[in-house]
Design an enzyme around this catalytic site. Sequence first.
Site, PDB file in Angstrom:
ATOM      1  N   SER A 144     -35.169 -19.138  20.126  1.00 49.99           N
ATOM      2  CA  SER A 144     -35.088 -19.502  18.722  1.00 49.99           C
ATOM      3  C   SER A 144     -33.827 -18.870  18.159  1.00 49.99           C
ATOM      4  CB  SER A 144     -36.318 -18.985  17.965  1.00 49.99           C
ATOM      5  OG  SER A 144     -36.099 -19.004  16.569  1.00 49.99           O
ATOM      6  N   HIS A 193      -4.143  20.632  -2.619  1.00 51.67           N
ATOM      7  CA  HIS A 193      -3.967  20.087  -3.973  1.00 51.67           C
ATOM      8  C   HIS A 193      -2.556  19.554  -4.167  1.00 51.67           C
ATOM      9  CE1 HIS A 193      -7.772  21.925  -5.498  1.00 51.67           C
ATOM     10  NE2 HIS A 193      -7.475  22.828  -4.580  1.00 51.67           N
ATOM     11  N   LYS A 329      16.986   0.527   4.162  1.00 52.43           N
ATOM     12  CA  LYS A 329      15.704   1.125   3.810  1.00 52.43           C
ATOM     13  C   LYS A 329      14.671   0.805   4.887  1.00 52.43           C
ATOM     14  CE  LYS A 329      12.770   1.720  -0.290  1.00 52.43           C
ATOM     15  NZ  LYS A 329      11.429   1.603   0.289  1.00 52.43           N
TER      16      LYS A 329
END
Length: 474
Positions: A144, A193, A329
């Site tokens: 099934s 941080h 760049k």
Amino acid sequence: MTGSPAPDFRIETDSMGDRQIPAHTYYGIQTLRALENFPISGLKPLPTYVDACVLIKKATALVNGELGCIPQDISAAIVEAADEVLQGQWRDQFVVDVYQAGAGTSHHMNVNEVLANRALEILGAEKGQYQRLSPNDHVNYGQSTNDVIPTAIRIGGLLALHHSLDPALEGAIAILEQKAEEFQDVIKSGRTHLQDAVPVRLGENFRAWRYILQDHQRRIHSAAADLYALGLGGSAAGTGLNTHPHYAQRVASVLAELTGQPLTPAPHPMAAMQTMAPFVAVSGSLRNLAQDLVKISHDLRLMDSGPKTGFKEIQLPPVQPGSSIMPGKYNPVMAEMTSMVCFQVMGYDSAIALAAQAGQLELNVMMPLIAYDLIHSIEILGHTLGVLANRCLGGITANRDRCLAYAEGSLALVTALNPHMGYLNAAAVAKESLTTGKSLRQIVLDQGLMTPAELAQVLDLEAMSQLQGTPPTP
């Protein structure tokens, strides 16, 4: 004298009526209805998912033939058709959109029809002659959608992990360890941080990433272990209706041989068919990996930022020009791509979680979405890690002088003075250094807070950056 031209269509019949099917196609009437009903995204089933479904059909044909449930010649023809698909043939015949009938019935019947029609040809019959070999009665005997599709998701996930993500993780882990050894003597400023922190070794940055990936590999393997238990044999609702008593055990054994995975029958087929928890767990482990990969890719971009106005502690390999207007760049494109893929994986994880809780009673009808999102997540993460390792991580170089200059100029070096003069006195030294521009060493010596020999020992960057508990670098 030439014969009549072959018709360009055949007639197939289902419970809703007759339809014309293009003569060249191997899919049939139920697939055609799905194409008409679901012109949604243009996304077709992933090849790995097709492999998983076809492997199931091969295994079930072998077992049903062996158990006498279908004739041996039909079993052999289905197996031969399945092998052709697994070897790359007829792939353009799997056409149902990812967003389709609930549970995946449309895709499932697409697989059944393709294998049935190709098996008919192998037997010398014509496509569509289902009284000879039927998609439902033979290819799908004892099965099934409700037990085949969750089994296919399990096998597809395991195949994707084995062929894509695992090798890529292994490769990335190895390269990170190589770079860790290469950069072990490079001292740089730590940052917390986004502010100056105590010195660290660049090599240990890379080694930390290696351990992070190793931990994720372990978590993914742990989650994937739940994919080994198959509900195949549960049939429509988990009771095993219309299956041979030995079918479930035998088909799991054959699938284990075909895939090389330790597959077993689930202890309770109904549970294996209803819950999507194994897929949620694997997806969650992928999301967890993706989150750390985003962090790593962002770290790489920060450390390579510049070249004049950023950190530029490392150089990522330039792989393509970075601007349509600014000559010369180069951008950290491999790291950028990594983050985008990871965001997609996180989105897939959210979709999988929502789909997993949307089942009712004996079935979760959202399985097509889970199948695509889970297998796609595994594969795009694997592809991403592969190119990130080979086209970025492996070619990174260190700007040693810049790393050392940042480390020596960091006010966080004052942390090492705490045990010798106390936190407040050390803070005052740092404040004066920031205000006057004098070095920490000069201020400490000017104020007579430590002798030159003591200060040299305390502010030894080699010792300060050494990972505690590990032997000194030769």
